[in-house]
Design an enzyme around this catalytic site. Structure first.
Site, PDB file in Angstrom:
ATOM      1  N   ASN A  10       0.858  -1.183   0.000  1.00 35.19           N
ATOM      2  CA  ASN A  10       0.000   0.000   0.000  1.00 35.19           C
ATOM      3  C   ASN A  10       0.897   1.238   0.000  1.00 35.19           C
ATOM      4  O   ASN A  10       1.414   1.627   1.038  1.00 35.19           O
ATOM      5  CB  ASN A  10      -0.894  -0.025   1.255  1.00 35.19           C
ATOM      6  N   LYS A  12       0.100   4.222  -0.454  1.00 30.80           N
ATOM      7  CA  LYS A  12      -0.614   5.427  -0.005  1.00 30.80           C
ATOM      8  C   LYS A  12      -0.379   6.555  -1.025  1.00 30.80           C
ATOM      9  O   LYS A  12      -0.325   6.271  -2.211  1.00 30.80           O
ATOM     10  CB  LYS A  12      -0.216   5.783   1.421  1.00 30.80           C
ATOM     11  N   HIS A  95      -9.781   1.230   4.167  1.00 30.24           N
ATOM     12  CA  HIS A  95      -8.587   1.542   4.965  1.00 30.24           C
ATOM     13  C   HIS A  95      -8.938   2.566   6.037  1.00 30.24           C
ATOM     14  O   HIS A  95      -9.722   3.492   5.790  1.00 30.24           O
ATOM     15  CB  HIS A  95      -7.470   2.073   4.054  1.00 30.24           C
ATOM     16  N   GLU A 162      -6.022  -5.006  10.442  1.00 33.26           N
ATOM     17  CA  GLU A 162      -5.055  -3.919  10.554  1.00 33.26           C
ATOM     18  C   GLU A 162      -5.440  -3.005  11.722  1.00 33.26           C
ATOM     19  O   GLU A 162      -6.224  -2.061  11.548  1.00 33.26           O
ATOM     20  CB  GLU A 162      -5.004  -3.129   9.243  1.00 33.26           C
ATOM     21  N   GLY A 231       2.700  -0.933   4.378  1.00 30.41           N
ATOM     22  CA  GLY A 231       2.753   0.479   4.018  1.00 30.41           C
ATOM     23  C   GLY A 231       4.191   0.945   3.865  1.00 30.41           C
ATOM     24  O   GLY A 231       4.840   0.716   2.830  1.00 30.41           O
TER      25      GLY A 231
HETATM   26  P1  PGA Z   1       2.391   0.577   7.710  1.00 31.39           P
HETATM   27  O1  PGA Z   1       1.019   0.875   6.934  1.00 31.39           O
HETATM   28  O2  PGA Z   1       2.917  -0.734   7.191  1.00 31.39           O
HETATM   29  O3  PGA Z   1       3.273   1.729   7.374  1.00 31.39           O
HETATM   30  O4  PGA Z   1       2.043   0.495   9.153  1.00 31.39           O
HETATM   31  C1  PGA Z   1       0.110  -0.142   6.675  1.00 31.39           C
HETATM   32  C2  PGA Z   1      -1.171   0.425   6.160  1.00 31.39           C
HETATM   33  O5  PGA Z   1      -1.610   1.485   6.653  1.00 31.39           O
HETATM   34  O6  PGA Z   1      -1.802  -0.178   5.274  1.00 31.39           O
END
Ligand code: PGA
Length: 250
Positions: A10, A12, A95, A162, A231
């Site tokens: 992801n 983002k 999300h 998550e 992420g």
């Molecule tokens: P992160 O994000 O791996 O940086 O914690 C995961 C996400 O929000 O999908």
């Protein structure tokens, strides 16, 4: 249970430019090219889907959201059938950043899920509690988002546990323990079995929240998950390739 592991990146709203997106995709495709037994999905921002698709090689493409309609007067929206047409196989839905920052509701997520399935995309549905340990809320979110899903579509779903407090970009984020992940996964499996019967056994459940190359094996082994939503660690090519390879060593 799914035979292949599933690792979903992801990105983002990253990286900053098309050139960077292109080289990150190339690096991951090259680094994981010879790897078997895992499906790797890159989910860049909408604007980079085209260039990532060109570079993706054996990787799969996914989006980070979609509209609940296939076309029409919905300014700023992107439909699931348009995403499918651009080469996407997956779409992340629900999300927590969309819920918290943009006010997306479980009802909207349920509608998007239906539209995604209708367009032939695999929805990657995220659920997770705000306050550590509130497992009832995790189950409530999944139950509401899966409202109206037919049993015949169950084999095309992916769920992600998550927890919001474990997402790396959150202030004061803490890493979940594989044991608590296992408990949440067990609660989700129970919901899925009650709702869909044995059809639900094959639904992959992933873990998301500060997953990286060092902790991935613990989540896969003791957390009873079939992969991860990644992420921050997916934005560093070498680190993400390492994560994928380490996942396969389990
Ligand atoms: P992160 O994000 O791996 O940086 O914690 C995961 C996400 O929000 O999908």
């Amino acid at each position: 249970m799914a035979k292949k592991l599933l690792i979903v990146a992801n990105w983002k709203m990253n990286p900053g430019t098309q050139g960077e997106a292109s080289s990150l995709a190339r690096e991951v495709a090259k680094g994981t090219g010879a790897v078997q037994g895992v499906e790797v999905v890159l989910c860049p921002p909408f604007s980079f889907l085209g260039v990532v698709c060109e570079e993706k090689g054996q990787l799969k493409l996914g989006a980070q959201d979609c509209a609940a309609e296939q076309k029409g007067a919905f300014t700023g929206e992107v439909s699931p059938s348009q995403l499918k047409g651009m080469g996407c196989s997956y779409v992340i839905l629900g999300h927590s950043e969309r819920k918290n920052l943009l006010g997306e509701t479980l009802g909207q997520i349920a509608a998007k899920l239906q539209a995604a399935l209708q367009a032939g995309l695999i929805p990657v549905l995220c659920v997770g509690e705000k306050k550590r340990g509130e497992r009832k809320d995790v189950v409530r979110q999944a139950g509401a988002a899966l409202q109206g899903i037919a049993k015949t579509n169950v084999s095309r779903l992916v769920l992600v546990y998550e927890p919001e407090w474990a997402i790396s970009s959150r202030k004061g984020a803490v890493l979940a323990t594989p044991e608590e992940v296992g408990k949440a996964v067990e609660a989700l499996r129970e919901l899925l079995s009650t709702r869909f019967g044995k059809e639900a056994h094959g639904i992959p459940i992933l873990y998301g929240g500060s997953a990286d190359s060092r902790n991935i094996q613990g989540f896969l082994q003791e957390g009873n998950v079939q992969g991860a939503l990644v992420g921050a660690a997916s934005l560093r090519g070498a680190e993400f390739v390492r994560l994928v390879k380490n996942a396969l060593l389990v």
